[in-house]
Design a protein around this motif. Structure first.
Motif, PDB file in Angstrom:
ATOM      1  N   ARG A   1      -6.247   9.883   1.488  1.00 54.73           N
ATOM      2  CA  ARG A   1      -7.479  10.136   0.358  1.00 54.73           C
ATOM      3  C   ARG A   1      -7.201   9.317  -1.045  1.00 54.73           C
ATOM      4  NH1 ARG A   1     -12.205  11.898   0.817  1.00 54.73           N
ATOM      5  NH2 ARG A   1     -12.062  13.879  -0.461  1.00 54.73           N
ATOM      6  N   MET A   2      -5.907   8.788  -1.030  1.00 55.14           N
ATOM      7  CA  MET A   2      -5.714   7.827  -2.222  1.00 55.14           C
ATOM      8  C   MET A   2      -5.867   6.564  -1.830  1.00 55.14           C
ATOM      9  SD  MET A   2      -2.193   9.701  -3.778  1.00 55.14           S
ATOM     10  CE  MET A   2      -1.442   9.119  -2.307  1.00 55.14           C
ATOM     11  N   GLU A   3      -7.040   5.958  -2.223  1.00 56.66           N
ATOM     12  CA  GLU A   3      -7.377   4.695  -1.305  1.00 56.66           C
ATOM     13  C   GLU A   3      -6.957   3.446  -2.575  1.00 56.66           C
ATOM     14  OE1 GLU A   3     -10.570   3.454   1.131  1.00 56.66           O
ATOM     15  OE2 GLU A   3     -11.617   3.420  -0.645  1.00 56.66           O
ATOM     16  N   ILE A   4      -6.188   2.360  -1.991  1.00 54.49           N
ATOM     17  CA  ILE A   4      -5.540   1.361  -2.755  1.00 54.49           C
ATOM     18  C   ILE A   4      -6.464   0.163  -2.282  1.00 54.49           C
ATOM     19  CG2 ILE A   4      -3.640   0.117  -3.463  1.00 54.49           C
ATOM     20  CD1 ILE A   4      -3.508   2.971  -4.091  1.00 54.49           C
ATOM     21  N   PHE A   5      -6.800  -0.668  -3.356  1.00 50.90           N
ATOM     22  CA  PHE A   5      -7.551  -2.045  -2.952  1.00 50.90           C
ATOM     23  C   PHE A   5      -6.575  -3.104  -3.382  1.00 50.90           C
ATOM     24  CE2 PHE A   5     -10.274  -5.574  -4.437  1.00 50.90           C
ATOM     25  CZ  PHE A   5     -10.879  -5.881  -3.302  1.00 50.90           C
ATOM     26  N   LEU A   6      -6.646  -4.177  -2.445  1.00 50.01           N
ATOM     27  CA  LEU A   6      -5.744  -5.297  -2.447  1.00 50.01           C
ATOM     28  C   LEU A   6      -6.845  -6.440  -2.769  1.00 50.01           C
ATOM     29  CD1 LEU A   6      -2.800  -4.851   0.002  1.00 50.01           C
ATOM     30  CD2 LEU A   6      -2.956  -4.065  -2.229  1.00 50.01           C
TER      31      LEU A   6
ATOM     32  N   ALA B   1      -7.992 -10.533  -3.216  1.00 46.79           N
ATOM     33  CA  ALA B   1      -7.644 -11.754  -2.401  1.00 46.79           C
ATOM     34  C   ALA B   1      -6.247 -12.397  -2.677  1.00 46.79           C
ATOM     35  CB  ALA B   1      -8.421 -12.823  -2.660  1.00 46.79           C
ATOM     36  N   ASP B   2      -5.672 -12.317  -4.100  1.00 50.04           N
ATOM     37  CA  ASP B   2      -4.513 -12.455  -4.725  1.00 50.04           C
ATOM     38  C   ASP B   2      -3.301 -11.493  -4.330  1.00 50.04           C
ATOM     39  OD1 ASP B   2      -5.527 -14.960  -5.547  1.00 50.04           O
ATOM     40  OD2 ASP B   2      -6.166 -13.743  -7.401  1.00 50.04           O
ATOM     41  N   GLY B   3      -3.645 -10.499  -3.867  1.00 49.15           N
ATOM     42  CA  GLY B   3      -2.742  -9.439  -3.372  1.00 49.15           C
ATOM     43  C   GLY B   3      -2.314  -8.176  -4.408  1.00 49.15           C
ATOM     44  N   ALA B   4      -3.082  -8.513  -5.566  1.00 47.33           N
ATOM     45  CA  ALA B   4      -2.999  -7.523  -6.589  1.00 47.33           C
ATOM     46  C   ALA B   4      -3.595  -6.191  -6.347  1.00 47.33           C
ATOM     47  CB  ALA B   4      -3.713  -7.930  -7.906  1.00 47.33           C
ATOM     48  N   ALA B   5      -2.783  -5.096  -6.517  1.00 48.08           N
ATOM     49  CA  ALA B   5      -3.245  -3.727  -6.257  1.00 48.08           C
ATOM     50  C   ALA B   5      -3.826  -2.959  -7.256  1.00 48.08           C
ATOM     51  CB  ALA B   5      -2.012  -3.000  -5.641  1.00 48.08           C
ATOM     52  N   ALA B   6      -4.810  -2.240  -6.762  1.00 45.04           N
ATOM     53  CA  ALA B   6      -5.711  -1.340  -7.748  1.00 45.04           C
ATOM     54  C   ALA B   6      -6.114   0.125  -7.150  1.00 45.04           C
ATOM     55  CB  ALA B   6      -6.864  -1.895  -8.251  1.00 45.04           C
ATOM     56  N   LEU B   7      -6.126   0.927  -8.063  1.00 43.45           N
ATOM     57  CA  LEU B   7      -6.180   2.404  -7.249  1.00 43.45           C
ATOM     58  C   LEU B   7      -7.824   2.264  -7.283  1.00 43.45           C
ATOM     59  CD1 LEU B   7      -5.345   5.310  -6.262  1.00 43.45           C
ATOM     60  CD2 LEU B   7      -5.005   5.843  -8.730  1.00 43.45           C
ATOM     61  N   SER B   8      -8.471   2.708  -6.224  1.00 40.84           N
ATOM     62  CA  SER B   8     -10.042   2.710  -5.945  1.00 40.84           C
ATOM     63  C   SER B   8     -10.300   4.163  -6.524  1.00 40.84           C
ATOM     64  CB  SER B   8     -10.359   2.075  -4.668  1.00 40.84           C
ATOM     65  OG  SER B   8     -10.084   0.802  -4.433  1.00 40.84           O
TER      66      SER B   8
ATOM     67  N   LEU C   1       0.732  -0.957  -0.137  1.00 46.21           N
ATOM     68  CA  LEU C   1       0.041  -0.126   0.058  1.00 46.21           C
ATOM     69  C   LEU C   1       0.924   1.228   0.064  1.00 46.21           C
ATOM     70  CD1 LEU C   1      -2.727  -1.031   2.530  1.00 46.21           C
ATOM     71  CD2 LEU C   1      -2.846  -0.632   0.075  1.00 46.21           C
ATOM     72  N   TRP C   2       1.857   1.313   0.829  1.00 42.64           N
ATOM     73  CA  TRP C   2       2.927   2.303   0.926  1.00 42.64           C
ATOM     74  C   TRP C   2       3.396   2.674  -0.294  1.00 42.64           C
ATOM     75  CZ3 TRP C   2       3.178   6.065   4.458  1.00 42.64           C
ATOM     76  CH2 TRP C   2       4.401   6.818   4.408  1.00 42.64           C
ATOM     77  N   THR C   3       3.976   1.771  -1.153  1.00 47.51           N
ATOM     78  CA  THR C   3       4.750   1.860  -2.283  1.00 47.51           C
ATOM     79  C   THR C   3       3.703   2.473  -3.302  1.00 47.51           C
ATOM     80  OG1 THR C   3       4.713  -0.347  -2.868  1.00 47.51           O
ATOM     81  CG2 THR C   3       6.761   0.556  -1.897  1.00 47.51           C
ATOM     82  N   CYS C   4       2.517   1.968  -3.253  1.00 48.84           N
ATOM     83  CA  CYS C   4       1.551   2.570  -4.463  1.00 48.84           C
ATOM     84  C   CYS C   4       1.498   3.926  -4.189  1.00 48.84           C
ATOM     85  CB  CYS C   4       0.287   1.645  -4.319  1.00 48.84           C
ATOM     86  SG  CYS C   4       0.137  -0.052  -4.940  1.00 48.84           S
ATOM     87  N   LYS C   5       1.115   4.239  -2.893  1.00 51.96           N
ATOM     88  CA  LYS C   5       0.664   5.636  -2.513  1.00 51.96           C
ATOM     89  C   LYS C   5       1.985   6.420  -2.996  1.00 51.96           C
ATOM     90  CE  LYS C   5      -2.331   4.435   1.256  1.00 51.96           C
ATOM     91  NZ  LYS C   5      -3.735   5.361   0.848  1.00 51.96           N
ATOM     92  N   GLU C   6       3.134   6.099  -2.838  1.00 57.02           N
ATOM     93  CA  GLU C   6       4.449   7.033  -2.936  1.00 57.02           C
ATOM     94  C   GLU C   6       4.686   7.238  -4.540  1.00 57.02           C
ATOM     95  OE1 GLU C   6       6.688   8.905  -0.957  1.00 57.02           O
ATOM     96  OE2 GLU C   6       5.148   8.665   0.509  1.00 57.02           O
TER      97      GLU C   6
END
Length: 238
Positions: free
Chosen positions: A197-202, A204-211, A176-181
């Motif tokens: 205010r930048m929300e990241i969704f992980l 079940a497999d751990g893949a990240a997406a910007l919500s 989550l931290w690296t995605c935001k940075e």
């Protein structure tokens, strides 16, 4: 993804100007080791601009000084290869939040880039047509992970971190931290809102997406976000 280090890059430069092609649709990521012996640093040190040399000299520990020198020299040599110019002649400017950019562009097309380093690893990202940001962190235990999440993450992200334990917690936190940075660095001028205010969704497999960004899913759709592991024990995002 291209792996390299300062010694190999310096040898290639000594044999003639290296060159790399970056098309309009390309995104290039370079992964480099910054672990160099002192004697391998001295010659590449001459590539740096006076302000970079001054920054290097301010490091208290020789290890940190050498890593900074290696990181900046590799950046210069990669850019030199893309633009077909002497790495020592490259001039940088810096945006308000410290993001480096080229003072002048060659070949008619802008070269967008960003870099990040953690521990002994450095990552570089390059593009012709897109603002880019990259971040890397060495995954480590953090006793105050929950406090950090409470301060910088959204309520849903914090709930996720609080529900995890041990290595699973730290892996999710740094993802989550690296995605935001990375998003902040891609924006360049800085987003005028807290990280929460930048929300990241992980999933079940751990893949990240910007919500969403600032509650807007439309703003989130303007960006492509990807989390990945560039080396064992490291988390990164672009």
């Amino acid at each position: 993804m291209i792996a390299n280090n300062l010694k190999i890059m310096w040898q290639a430069l000594a044999q003639g100007k290296p060159s790399w092609t970056l098309t309009d649709s390309d995104i290039h990521i370079w992964v480099a080791s910054l672990e160099m012996a002192h004697q391998e640093i001295d010659e590449p040190f001459t590539l740096l601009a006076p302000d970079e040399k001054a920054r290097a000299e301010r490091f208290y520990f020789e290890r940190d000084r050498n890593r900074f020198i290696a990181g900046r020299c590799i950046l210069r040599m990669i850019i030199g290869g893309y633009l077909g110019m002497d790495p020592s002649k490259i001039e940088f400017a810096y945006r308000e939040v410290g993001k480096p950019v080229l003072k002048s562009q060659l070949q008619g097309k802008p070269l967008e880039f960003n870099l990040s380093h953690s521990n002994e690893l450095a990552l570089y990202i390059f593009s012709r047509n897109h603002e880019v940001g990259i971040d890397v962190e060495y995954i480590r235990s953090m006793p105050d992970t929950d406090d950090f999440a409470e301060k910088f993450f959204s309520a849903r992200e914090t709930e996720l971190i609080n529900s995890l334990r041990g290595e699973e917690k730290y892996a999710a936190f740094f993802k989550l931290w690296t995605c935001k940075e990375a998003l902040l660095k891609a924006n360049g001028s800085g987003l005028t809102m807290p990280l929460s205010r930048m929300e990241i969704f992980l999933d079940a497999d751990g893949a990240a997406a910007l919500s969403s960004i600032g509650g807007s899913t439309e703003q989130a759709l303007r960006w492509h976000l990807e989390a990945f592991n560039p080396a064992q024990g490291y988390q990164a995002a672009l």
